[in-house]
Design an enzyme around this catalytic site. Structure first.
Site, PDB file in Angstrom:
ATOM      1  CE1 TYR A 160      -2.888   3.199   0.747  1.00  0.00           C
ATOM      2  CE2 TYR A 160      -1.520   3.457   2.698  1.00  0.00           C
ATOM      3  CZ  TYR A 160      -2.435   3.963   1.802  1.00  0.00           C
ATOM      4  OH  TYR A 160      -2.893   5.246   1.952  1.00  0.00           O
ATOM      5  CG  HIS A 217      -4.515   0.987   3.484  1.00  0.00           C
ATOM      6  ND1 HIS A 217      -5.214   0.388   2.472  1.00  0.00           N
ATOM      7  CD2 HIS A 217      -4.767   2.315   3.391  1.00  0.00           C
ATOM      8  CE1 HIS A 217      -5.864   1.329   1.786  1.00  0.00           C
ATOM      9  NE2 HIS A 217      -5.616   2.500   2.319  1.00  0.00           N
TER      10      HIS A 217
HETATM   11  O1  KDG Z   1      -9.387   5.583  -1.900  1.00  0.00           O
HETATM   12  C1  KDG Z   1      -8.549   5.033  -0.944  1.00  0.00           C
HETATM   13  C2  KDG Z   1      -7.551   6.033  -0.444  1.00  0.00           C
HETATM   14  O2  KDG Z   1      -8.182   7.220  -0.128  1.00  0.00           O
HETATM   15  C3  KDG Z   1      -6.819   5.505   0.756  1.00  0.00           C
HETATM   16  O3  KDG Z   1      -6.112   4.375   0.381  1.00  0.00           O
HETATM   17  C4  KDG Z   1      -5.895   6.542   1.310  1.00  0.00           C
HETATM   18  O4  KDG Z   1      -5.482   5.251   3.290  1.00  0.00           O
HETATM   19  C5  KDG Z   1      -5.470   6.306   2.719  1.00  0.00           C
HETATM   20  C6  KDG Z   1      -4.996   7.469   3.454  1.00  0.00           C
HETATM   21  O5  KDG Z   1      -4.747   7.328   4.628  1.00  0.00           O
HETATM   22  O6  KDG Z   1      -4.887   8.538   2.855  1.00  0.00           O
HETATM   23 MG    MG Z   2      -5.430   5.579   5.424  1.00  0.00          MG
END
Ligand code: KDG
Ligand code: MG
Length: 408
Positions: A160, A217
């Site tokens: 992520y 995440h």
């Molecule tokens: O659409 C998903 C994102 O907004 C997300 O993955 C972003 O976790 C995120 C963050 O903390 O900005």
């Molecule tokens: Mg986030």
């Protein structure tokens, strides 16, 4: 005073912003943001087919009643698509209210509790050294707080918010190669073994003053999340975000019982009903619901007020998926909220974005200073908008090494 028309635009520079413009019989218009990342056409269609026809003829000053009308009137309550659509209407009505009053929205909420609101940026790297360079660049730019994410040695794919290539730290989030998601492969055990030491190295390198945030995440099980939160305690993170999916809210108790690491949750929530127990039981420290899919200023303020009673601070979602309109709505809430914590902030700044959404909200030394213009203080240039249209894109999906589907 009456609403005479409303239009929805989808598109933007490297983003599918969903922008609502509400027109009135007094020449004043209001702007709202209904961007639901990677599902953008849905709130746009909901607005067009179901909400705008009822909106026309209503008195835009009655923002509370209009919110209740759509929320209760839908019968099937909540959900991110509906709440994003209601949120856009609500922001636009506050924008109109502020313009009619000749006041910035924060004045209508209760005035300023602070001048600047601290924000955090996203530092990222294909590996730890690459991440350190990214952190150093943000500190150089004046940021006091950074979220840190880096590649994990031996992880089969980038994880992520981590770029595949070193030095590509600005290019990790939007995948516009089509609707079919790309697949990331994840190994929680490898992550738990590596990341606490990596975070400790970041603390050693940059010293005690830097506010360090980290986003799991939603990838760990509650017991793993408790182990992780305990392991990173000496690093004194500003927050640990989404350590475990919050559908099972009792799971947060396990983390609390084992660690004092501050916990931030809520970017996927869209109403007070997803976080009231977490807040009332004081199981989290920061609430991350966004003005966009959190039903706008009217509903988000209710969450902020509840949070204030329970020592929970704000840390509104501000990923690049939100347009400068909802970031402006949040800037007004941030200026007012007695329990302001921090703001995630990445949107404003590119010349294309500034041309599409002109505004006087200003970012300086890691702080956002709210615009003094009446209303939300952000405009929308329809001529600029004409060059953009919807681009199909998707979030990745995540699988474990044996193929089991996991949490993105
Ligand atoms: O659409 C998903 C994102 O907004 C997300 O993955 C972003 O976790 C995120 C963050 O903390 O900005
Ligand atoms: Mg986030």
């Amino acid at each position: 005073m009456k609403i005479t028309d409303a239009k929805v635009f989808v598109g933007g520079p490297a983003k599918n912003y969903v922008t609502l413009k509400i027109f009135t019989d007094q020449g004043v218009y209001g702007l709202g943001d209904a961007t639901l990342n990677n599902r953008e056409t849905l709130p746009a269609q909901y607005l067009q087919d179901y909400l705008i026809p009822s909106l026309i003829g209503m008195d835009p000053r009655n923002s509370e009643d209009i919110w209740q009308f759509f929320y209760r009137g839908a019968y099937f309550r909540r959900g991110p698509i509906a709440m994003a659509a209601f949120g856009a209407i609500d922001m636009a009505l506050w924008d109109i209210k502020g313009k009619m009053a000749g006041m910035p929205v924060y004045q209508l909420l209760g005035g300023k509790s602070r001048e600047g609101a601290m924000v955090y940026a996203h530092a990222t790297g294909a590996d730890l050294e690459d991440l350190m360079d990214s952190v150093a660049a943000y500190i150089e730019d004046g940021y006091k707080a950074v979220r840190v994410q880096c590649g994990i040695p031996g992880m089969p794919t980038a994880s992520y918010a981590v770029p595949e290539e070193k030095g590509d730290s600005k290019n990790y989030m939007t995948n516009f190669s089509g609707i079919r998601p790309k697949v990331e492969v994840w190994d929680s055990d490898r992550y738990i073994r590596y990341m606490p030491d990596a975070l400790a190295e970041i603390r050693d390198r940059f010293g005690p003053e830097l506010h360090i945030l980290h986003d799991v995440h939603h990838r760990l099980l509650p017991r793993e999340a408790a182990e992780f939160a305990k392991a990173v305690e000496p690093i004194r993170l500003f927050w640990l975000e989404d350590p475990t999916p919050a559908e099972d809210q009792d799971a947060l108790r396990l983390i609390r019982q084992h660690s004092t690491t501050p916990i931030a949750i809520g970017e996927v929530f869209n109403s007070i009903w997803e976080c009231n127990k977490l807040i009332e039981n004081e199981l989290i420290d920061y609430i991350r619901v966004a003005a966009t899919y959190g039903g706008g200023i009217t509903h988000l303020k209710r969450i902020v007020d509840l949070a204030a009673l329970h020592h929970v601070k704000t840390g509104f979602h501000g990923a690049p998926s939100h347009s400068p309109i909802s970031m402006a709505a949040q800037a007004h809430l941030n200026a007012w909220a007695p329990n302001f914590g921090i703001q995630e902030y990445l949107v404003l700044g590119t010349p294309e974005c500034n041309a599409l959404f002109p505004s006087e909200h200003r970012m300086e030394n890691g702080m956002v200073f709210v615009s003094e213009a009446p209303g939300l203080g952000v405009d929308f240039d329809e001529n600029e908008a004409a060059q953009y249209s919807y681009q199909p894109g998707s979030h990745p999906v995540v699988r474990l090494q044996d193929g089991t589907l996991w949490n993105y």
